[in-house]
Design an enzyme around this catalytic site. Sequence first.
Site, PDB file in Angstrom:
ATOM      1  CD  GLU A   1      -3.058   5.119   6.891  1.00  0.00           C
ATOM      2  OE1 GLU A   1      -3.052   5.205   5.653  1.00  0.00           O
ATOM      3  OE2 GLU A   1      -2.129   4.591   7.536  1.00  0.00           O
TER       4      GLU A   1
ATOM      5  N   GLY B   1       2.957  -1.192   4.282  1.00  0.00           N
ATOM      6  CA  GLY B   1       2.932   0.234   3.969  1.00  0.00           C
ATOM      7  C   GLY B   1       4.328   0.733   3.652  1.00  0.00           C
ATOM      8  N   GLY B   2       4.969   1.374   4.631  1.00  0.00           N
ATOM      9  CA  GLY B   2       6.263   2.030   4.432  1.00  0.00           C
ATOM     10  C   GLY B   2       7.303   1.166   3.730  1.00  0.00           C
TER      11      GLY B   2
ATOM     12  N   GLY C   1       2.461   2.195  10.810  1.00  0.00           N
ATOM     13  CA  GLY C   1       3.371   3.333  10.675  1.00  0.00           C
ATOM     14  C   GLY C   1       4.087   3.721  11.961  1.00  0.00           C
TER      15      GLY C   1
ATOM     16  CG  ASN D   1      -1.764   1.201   1.380  1.00  0.00           C
ATOM     17  OD1 ASN D   1      -1.800   2.043   0.483  1.00  0.00           O
ATOM     18  ND2 ASN D   1      -2.466   1.312   2.502  1.00  0.00           N
ATOM     19  CD1 TRP D   2       3.404   1.005  -2.802  1.00  0.00           C
ATOM     20  CD2 TRP D   2       3.404   2.063  -4.785  1.00  0.00           C
ATOM     21  NE1 TRP D   2       4.085   0.211  -3.706  1.00  0.00           N
ATOM     22  CE2 TRP D   2       4.091   0.839  -4.929  1.00  0.00           C
ATOM     23  CE3 TRP D   2       3.262   2.888  -5.892  1.00  0.00           C
ATOM     24  CZ2 TRP D   2       4.644   0.429  -6.148  1.00  0.00           C
ATOM     25  CZ3 TRP D   2       3.815   2.483  -7.115  1.00  0.00           C
ATOM     26  CH2 TRP D   2       4.504   1.267  -7.231  1.00  0.00           C
ATOM     27  CE  LYS D   3      -0.295   3.066   4.793  1.00  0.00           C
ATOM     28  NZ  LYS D   3      -0.175   3.096   6.246  1.00  0.00           N
TER      29      LYS D   3
ATOM     30  CG  HIS E   1      -5.985   1.573   5.107  1.00  0.00           C
ATOM     31  ND1 HIS E   1      -5.543   2.486   6.045  1.00  0.00           N
ATOM     32  CD2 HIS E   1      -4.959   0.708   4.919  1.00  0.00           C
ATOM     33  CE1 HIS E   1      -4.296   2.181   6.382  1.00  0.00           C
ATOM     34  NE2 HIS E   1      -3.923   1.112   5.704  1.00  0.00           N
TER      35      HIS E   1
ATOM     36  CB  SER F   1       5.324  -1.819  11.919  1.00  0.00           C
ATOM     37  OG  SER F   1       4.894  -0.500  12.190  1.00  0.00           O
TER      38      SER F   1
ATOM     39  CD  GLU G   1      -3.345  -2.728   7.184  1.00  0.00           C
ATOM     40  OE1 GLU G   1      -2.181  -2.805   6.789  1.00  0.00           O
ATOM     41  OE2 GLU G   1      -4.116  -1.814   6.860  1.00  0.00           O
TER      42      GLU G   1
HETATM   43  P1  13P Z   1       3.029   0.335   7.648  1.00  0.00           P
HETATM   44  O1  13P Z   1       3.572  -0.944   7.077  1.00  0.00           O
HETATM   45  O2  13P Z   1       3.726   1.552   7.205  1.00  0.00           O
HETATM   46  O3  13P Z   1       2.883   0.227   9.148  1.00  0.00           O
HETATM   47  O4  13P Z   1       1.523   0.494   7.089  1.00  0.00           O
HETATM   48  C1  13P Z   1       0.658  -0.591   7.158  1.00  0.00           C
HETATM   49  C2  13P Z   1      -0.563  -0.284   6.386  1.00  0.00           C
HETATM   50  O5  13P Z   1      -1.360   0.561   6.761  1.00  0.00           O
HETATM   51  C3  13P Z   1      -0.773  -0.983   5.123  1.00  0.00           C
HETATM   52  O6  13P Z   1      -2.052  -0.790   4.637  1.00  0.00           O
END
Ligand code: 13P
Length: 251
Positions: free
Chosen positions: A101, A233-234, A177, A9-11, A99, A212, A171
Amino acid sequence: MCKPLIAGNWKMHGTTESATNLAAQLARHRTQEANEKEGAEIIVFPPFVHIPSVVAATANSNISVGAQDCSQYPDGAYTGEISVEMLLDQGCQYVLVGHSERRAVIGEGNQMVAEKFKAAQAGGLIPILCVGESLQQRQQGTTVAVVAEQIAAVIDLVGLADVCRAVIAYEPVWAIGTGETASPQQAQDVHSAIRAQLGEAGSSTTLLYGGSVNASNAAELFAQPDINGGLVGGASLKADEFLNIAKSIEA
Ligand code: 13P
């Protein structure tokens, strides 16, 4: 058998150039041949505007492309929204729904998430339903109840069978994050509760863990019996790290 899957997920990151480069690097390592040998499917979720370049850059690979969200409506006067049909038209096969967020920042509730899930699946995308508890909910001991309620809202709308043919990503919000990962046992406990909620129909539903995940902790998480891959994510923004995460499920 649950299909192993690694999703990035590149957000809200990247330019056309960086997104295309990242996709091209992944694609070089993921030719059709390598994927057949290695097993886990890789999906990337770029921001909407980068989807066409990423689809083009991954065209000769076995990497799938998805979107980070979709509208629950088919078309019409919904300024700023993107429909399922538009995503299919651009070459997407998957979409994230619910998600944390979007739940927290945009205010999407269980009912809206369920409607998006339904629209995605009915239109021909595979939804990845994201669920998870906040730190406060974990501390109050309501993790399993919160996650069960998030999933139940979708089951109520589309039925158990349709939820079971999608993908579910657990998640925990406190692990996203933050660099703080759920322990393999904490993650497995929730995954096993989800599997129990789905019952027999969900015995081959792919369940992902997210929060994470990195190349150092992935193997131990993916070794858990009910964890079939990751939503990253990251660490998905670095090609080498992301490919190493993918390898750790195949080892
Ligand atoms: P991180 O891997 O940056 O914690 O993000 C997880 C995430 O929200 C993937 O959708």
